[in-house]
Scaffold this active site. Structure first.
Site, short mmCIF file in Angstrom:
data_model
loop_
_atom_site.label_atom_id
_atom_site.label_comp_id
_atom_site.label_asym_id
_atom_site.label_seq_id
_atom_site.Cartn_x
_atom_site.Cartn_y
_atom_site.Cartn_z
N CYS A 8 0.73 -1.17 0.06
CA CYS A 8 -0.04 -0.14 0.06
C CYS A 8 0.83 1.14 -0.05
CB CYS A 8 -0.82 0.01 1.26
SG CYS A 8 -0.04 0.03 2.95
N ASN A 11 2.17 1.69 4.31
CA ASN A 11 2.38 0.35 4.98
C ASN A 11 2.40 0.49 6.42
OD1 ASN A 11 5.37 -1.82 5.51
ND2 ASN A 11 3.29 -2.58 4.93
N CYS A 13 -1.53 0.74 7.29
CA CYS A 13 -2.73 0.67 7.47
C CYS A 13 -3.23 -0.61 6.76
CB CYS A 13 -3.82 1.83 7.13
SG CYS A 13 -3.41 3.15 8.04
N ARG A 14 -3.16 -0.55 5.67
CA ARG A 14 -4.07 -1.73 4.80
C ARG A 14 -3.04 -2.76 4.56
NH1 ARG A 14 -5.01 2.12 -0.12
NH2 ARG A 14 -3.19 2.96 0.63
N SER A 15 -1.96 -2.44 3.98
CA SER A 15 -0.98 -3.87 3.78
C SER A 15 -0.63 -4.50 4.82
CB SER A 15 0.14 -3.44 2.75
OG SER A 15 1.19 -2.30 3.45
N ASP A 125 -8.51 3.72 1.74
CA ASP A 125 -7.67 4.09 2.53
C ASP A 125 -8.05 4.51 3.96
OD1 ASP A 125 -5.16 4.42 4.13
OD2 ASP A 125 -3.86 5.34 2.23
#
Ligand code: 4NP
Length: 156
Positions: A8, A11, A13-15, A125
């Site tokens: 993401c 690096n 939050c999402r990934s 996001d």
């Protein structure tokens, strides 16, 4: 060893959420010796940091371990070394495709391409939206399909 990298922007939050969720599923399937899981960001701002508080809270709620998950920036070596490069949104894909040599371009896909019937291909996001629960739902469902896909393709 099959190597899977989630990517993401920051690096945090999402990934890292996808990394922890996918590793959890890999462990449940007894495949931790066969599938290596990691994550990275296209940006450098949060290198060395643990996941965002919202990601940590969601993972804790769902009893998913994130020990050792630390932000790092993607490098050109990652494009060679990983077999599956799973981006969260189209901006990540654009960045990764600029970085990747021709022979590695086809490794780059978006996570939501694995979610049947999804009306979006971009994981929103939560750094901006704050909606970590919705992002978890998308990631959790897609990761089930991604694991099925990899198991079939790699005969695992
Ligand atoms: P992520 O979210 O890409 O899901 O980790 C973000 C984290 C940090 C920033 C942007 C997005 N930032 O601009 O610092």
């Amino acid at each position: 060893m099959v190597r899977v990298l989630f990517v993401c922007l920051g690096n945090i939050c999402r990934s890292p959420m996808a990394e922890a969720v996918f590793r959890h599923k890999v462990k449940e399937a007894g495949l931790e010796d066969k599938i290596f899981v990691d994550s990275a960001g296209t940006g450098h701002w949060h290198v060395g940091q643990p996941p965002h508080e919202g990601t940590r809270r969601i993972l804790t709620e769902h009893k998913i371990d994130y020990t050792g998950v630390t932000a790092r920036q993607i490098g050109t070596k990652d494009l060679e070394e990983f077999d599956y490069i799973i981006a969260m949104d189209k901006e990540n894909v654009r960045h990764l495709k600029q970085l990747a040599p021709h022979e590695h371009q086809s490794k780059i896909v978006r996570l939501l391409e694995f979610l049947p019937g999804s009306d979006t291909l971009n994981v929103p996001d939560p750094y901006y939206s704050g909606n970590f629960e919705y992002v978890y739902k998308l990631i959790n469902e897609s990761c089930d399909h991604l694991l099925d896909y990899i198991r079939q393709r790699e005969h695992l």
